[in-house]
Design an enzyme around this catalytic site. Structure first.
Site, PDB file in Angstrom:
ATOM      1  N   ASN A   9       0.869  -1.182   0.000  1.00 38.62           N
ATOM      2  CA  ASN A   9       0.000   0.000   0.000  1.00 38.62           C
ATOM      3  C   ASN A   9       0.905   1.230   0.000  1.00 38.62           C
ATOM      4  O   ASN A   9       1.506   1.562   1.013  1.00 38.62           O
ATOM      5  CB  ASN A   9      -0.884  -0.029   1.260  1.00 38.62           C
ATOM      6  CG  ASN A   9      -1.699   1.234   1.419  1.00 38.62           C
ATOM      7  OD1 ASN A   9      -1.810   2.043   0.489  1.00 38.62           O
ATOM      8  ND2 ASN A   9      -2.266   1.420   2.597  1.00 38.62           N
ATOM      9  N   LYS A  11       0.122   4.317  -0.336  1.00 35.12           N
ATOM     10  CA  LYS A  11      -0.493   5.524   0.246  1.00 35.12           C
ATOM     11  C   LYS A  11      -0.220   6.728  -0.657  1.00 35.12           C
ATOM     12  O   LYS A  11      -0.109   6.562  -1.869  1.00 35.12           O
ATOM     13  CB  LYS A  11       0.005   5.727   1.679  1.00 35.12           C
ATOM     14  CG  LYS A  11      -0.133   4.440   2.515  1.00 35.12           C
ATOM     15  CD  LYS A  11       0.131   4.608   3.977  1.00 35.12           C
ATOM     16  CE  LYS A  11      -0.050   3.255   4.668  1.00 35.12           C
ATOM     17  NZ  LYS A  11       0.138   3.325   6.117  1.00 35.12           N
ATOM     18  N   HIS A  94      -9.257   1.043   5.022  1.00 37.79           N
ATOM     19  CA  HIS A  94      -7.957   1.269   5.662  1.00 37.79           C
ATOM     20  C   HIS A  94      -8.137   2.218   6.852  1.00 37.79           C
ATOM     21  O   HIS A  94      -8.934   3.149   6.799  1.00 37.79           O
ATOM     22  CB  HIS A  94      -6.959   1.843   4.657  1.00 37.79           C
ATOM     23  CG  HIS A  94      -5.573   1.863   5.212  1.00 37.79           C
ATOM     24  ND1 HIS A  94      -5.135   2.853   6.051  1.00 37.79           N
ATOM     25  CD2 HIS A  94      -4.557   0.977   5.107  1.00 37.79           C
ATOM     26  CE1 HIS A  94      -3.892   2.582   6.421  1.00 37.79           C
ATOM     27  NE2 HIS A  94      -3.520   1.454   5.859  1.00 37.79           N
ATOM     28  N   GLU A  96      -6.525   4.654   7.883  1.00 35.51           N
ATOM     29  CA  GLU A  96      -6.376   6.092   7.587  1.00 35.51           C
ATOM     30  C   GLU A  96      -7.644   6.646   6.945  1.00 35.51           C
ATOM     31  O   GLU A  96      -8.008   7.805   7.171  1.00 35.51           O
ATOM     32  CB  GLU A  96      -5.148   6.309   6.693  1.00 35.51           C
ATOM     33  CG  GLU A  96      -3.857   6.127   7.484  1.00 35.51           C
ATOM     34  CD  GLU A  96      -2.712   5.541   6.689  1.00 35.51           C
ATOM     35  OE1 GLU A  96      -2.701   5.624   5.452  1.00 35.51           O
ATOM     36  OE2 GLU A  96      -1.801   4.968   7.335  1.00 35.51           O
ATOM     37  N   GLU A 166      -5.287  -5.206  10.471  1.00 33.21           N
ATOM     38  CA  GLU A 166      -4.238  -4.213  10.721  1.00 33.21           C
ATOM     39  C   GLU A 166      -4.509  -3.514  12.052  1.00 33.21           C
ATOM     40  O   GLU A 166      -5.286  -2.554  12.103  1.00 33.21           O
ATOM     41  CB  GLU A 166      -4.216  -3.174   9.592  1.00 33.21           C
ATOM     42  CG  GLU A 166      -3.927  -3.763   8.232  1.00 33.21           C
ATOM     43  CD  GLU A 166      -3.385  -2.712   7.271  1.00 33.21           C
ATOM     44  OE1 GLU A 166      -2.277  -2.919   6.756  1.00 33.21           O
ATOM     45  OE2 GLU A 166      -4.046  -1.687   7.060  1.00 33.21           O
ATOM     46  N   GLY A 172       2.526   2.057  10.725  1.00 34.48           N
ATOM     47  CA  GLY A 172       3.438   3.178  10.570  1.00 34.48           C
ATOM     48  C   GLY A 172       4.145   3.562  11.850  1.00 34.48           C
ATOM     49  O   GLY A 172       4.770   4.619  11.938  1.00 34.48           O
ATOM     50  N   SER A 212       3.581  -2.396  10.163  1.00 35.57           N
ATOM     51  CA  SER A 212       5.034  -2.423  10.350  1.00 35.57           C
ATOM     52  C   SER A 212       5.668  -3.757   9.962  1.00 35.57           C
ATOM     53  O   SER A 212       6.615  -4.210  10.610  1.00 35.57           O
ATOM     54  CB  SER A 212       5.412  -2.025  11.782  1.00 35.57           C
ATOM     55  OG  SER A 212       4.972  -0.696  12.052  1.00 35.57           O
TER      56      SER A 212
HETATM   57  P1  PGA Z   1       2.995   0.103   7.580  1.00 35.59           P
HETATM   58  O1  PGA Z   1       1.525   0.335   6.946  1.00 35.59           O
HETATM   59  O2  PGA Z   1       3.524  -1.167   6.986  1.00 35.59           O
HETATM   60  O3  PGA Z   1       3.790   1.311   7.158  1.00 35.59           O
HETATM   61  O4  PGA Z   1       2.807  -0.004   9.045  1.00 35.59           O
HETATM   62  C1  PGA Z   1       0.643  -0.732   6.774  1.00 35.59           C
HETATM   63  C2  PGA Z   1      -0.649  -0.220   6.172  1.00 35.59           C
HETATM   64  O5  PGA Z   1      -1.031   0.911   6.456  1.00 35.59           O
HETATM   65  O6  PGA Z   1      -1.297  -0.936   5.380  1.00 35.59           O
END
Ligand code: PGA
Length: 249
Positions: A9, A11, A94, A96, A166, A172, A212
């Site tokens: 992803n 983003k 997601h 976010e 997640e 993140g 992560s």
């Molecule tokens: P990350 O993000 O691997 O940077 O933690 C995962 C995601 O948001 O799908």
């Protein structure tokens, strides 16, 4: 049998030149794998990414979409628009999108329904926040997210669903769920689906872990019996790291 999947992803990262570079490097470094490999660039580069990776085993997917077919929805993208540029899978829900853009279960239900009705696959993301983890309510939070958005689906619809657990506290942040925490939740998710539907549907749906995931922890996480791959944010932006994660599955 469920599929193994490693998805990146991106983003809101990578302009056109960076998209070209990252995908070119990734194709050069791609390990041989039985897993499905997917990347989700920004909308404006989807067609370019699709053309570039056409002859590779990389599938290009979208990070979001609107539920309506067309109309007065300034700034939005429909399922048909995605399909006509070669995109057949969309990330929905997601964290976010939920926390920054206020997407709730009712909206996500409409989006999932549209994606499936249009013959697309929905990669549905869900997971508890840190407060839920600390309060010990994470199983019920996850169960509610699943049941609110997915448990009206017909059995056959599940062929088009990919799940991505997640935990928000791991996205993140550099903090990863331990392999045991991931396995515990993935097994719970499968059990919950088996109780609502049946063992076959629960056994056939791919459940990815996200939060992560890095080359250093991917192998241990992917080794868990109910973890079928990963949804990778930050580490998918470096070809070497993403290739190493793919190699770990
Ligand atoms: P990350 O993000 O691997 O940077 O933690 C995962 C995601 O948001 O799908």
């Amino acid at each position: 049998m469920r599929k193994k999947i490693v998805a990146g992803n991106w983003k809101m990262n990578n302009d056109l030149a960076q998209t070209d570079l990252l995908l070119t490097e990734l194709m050069q470094r791609m390990p041989s794998t039985d897993a499905e490999v997917m990347v989700a660039p920004t909308f404006v580069n989807l067609r370019y990414a699709y053309e570039l990776t056409r002859k590779s085993n990389i599938e290009v997917m979208a990070q979001n979409m609107h539920f309506a077919d067309s109309g007065a929805f300034t700034g939005e993208i429909s399922a048909e628009m995605l399909k006509t540029v070669g995109v057949n899978t969309v990330i929905l829900g997601h964290s976010e999108r939920r926390s920054i853009f206020g997407e709730d279960d009712a909206l996500l239900t409409k989006k999932v329904d549209t994606a499936l009705a249009k013959g697309m696959k929905a990669m549905f993301c869900f997971g508890e926040e840190l407060a839920d983890r600390k309060a010990g309510s994470y199983f019920s939070v996850v169960e509610t997210q699943l049941s609110n958005v997915l448990f009206h689906l017909k059995e056959k619809d599940w062929q088009q669903v990919i799940l991505a657990y997640e935990p928000v506290w791991a996205i993140g942040t550099g903090e990863t769920a331990t392999p045991e925490q991931a396995q515990e939740m993935h097994a719970f998710i499968r059990k919950t689906i088996a109780e609502k539907y049946n063992e076959t549907i629960a056994g056939n749906v791919s459940i990815l872990y996200g939060g992560s995931v890095k080359p250093a922890n991917a192998k241990e996480i992917f080794a868990q019996p109910d973890v079928d791959g990963g949804l990778v944010g930050g580490a998918s932006l470096k070809a070497d790291d993403f290739a190493a994660i793919i190699a770990a599955i």
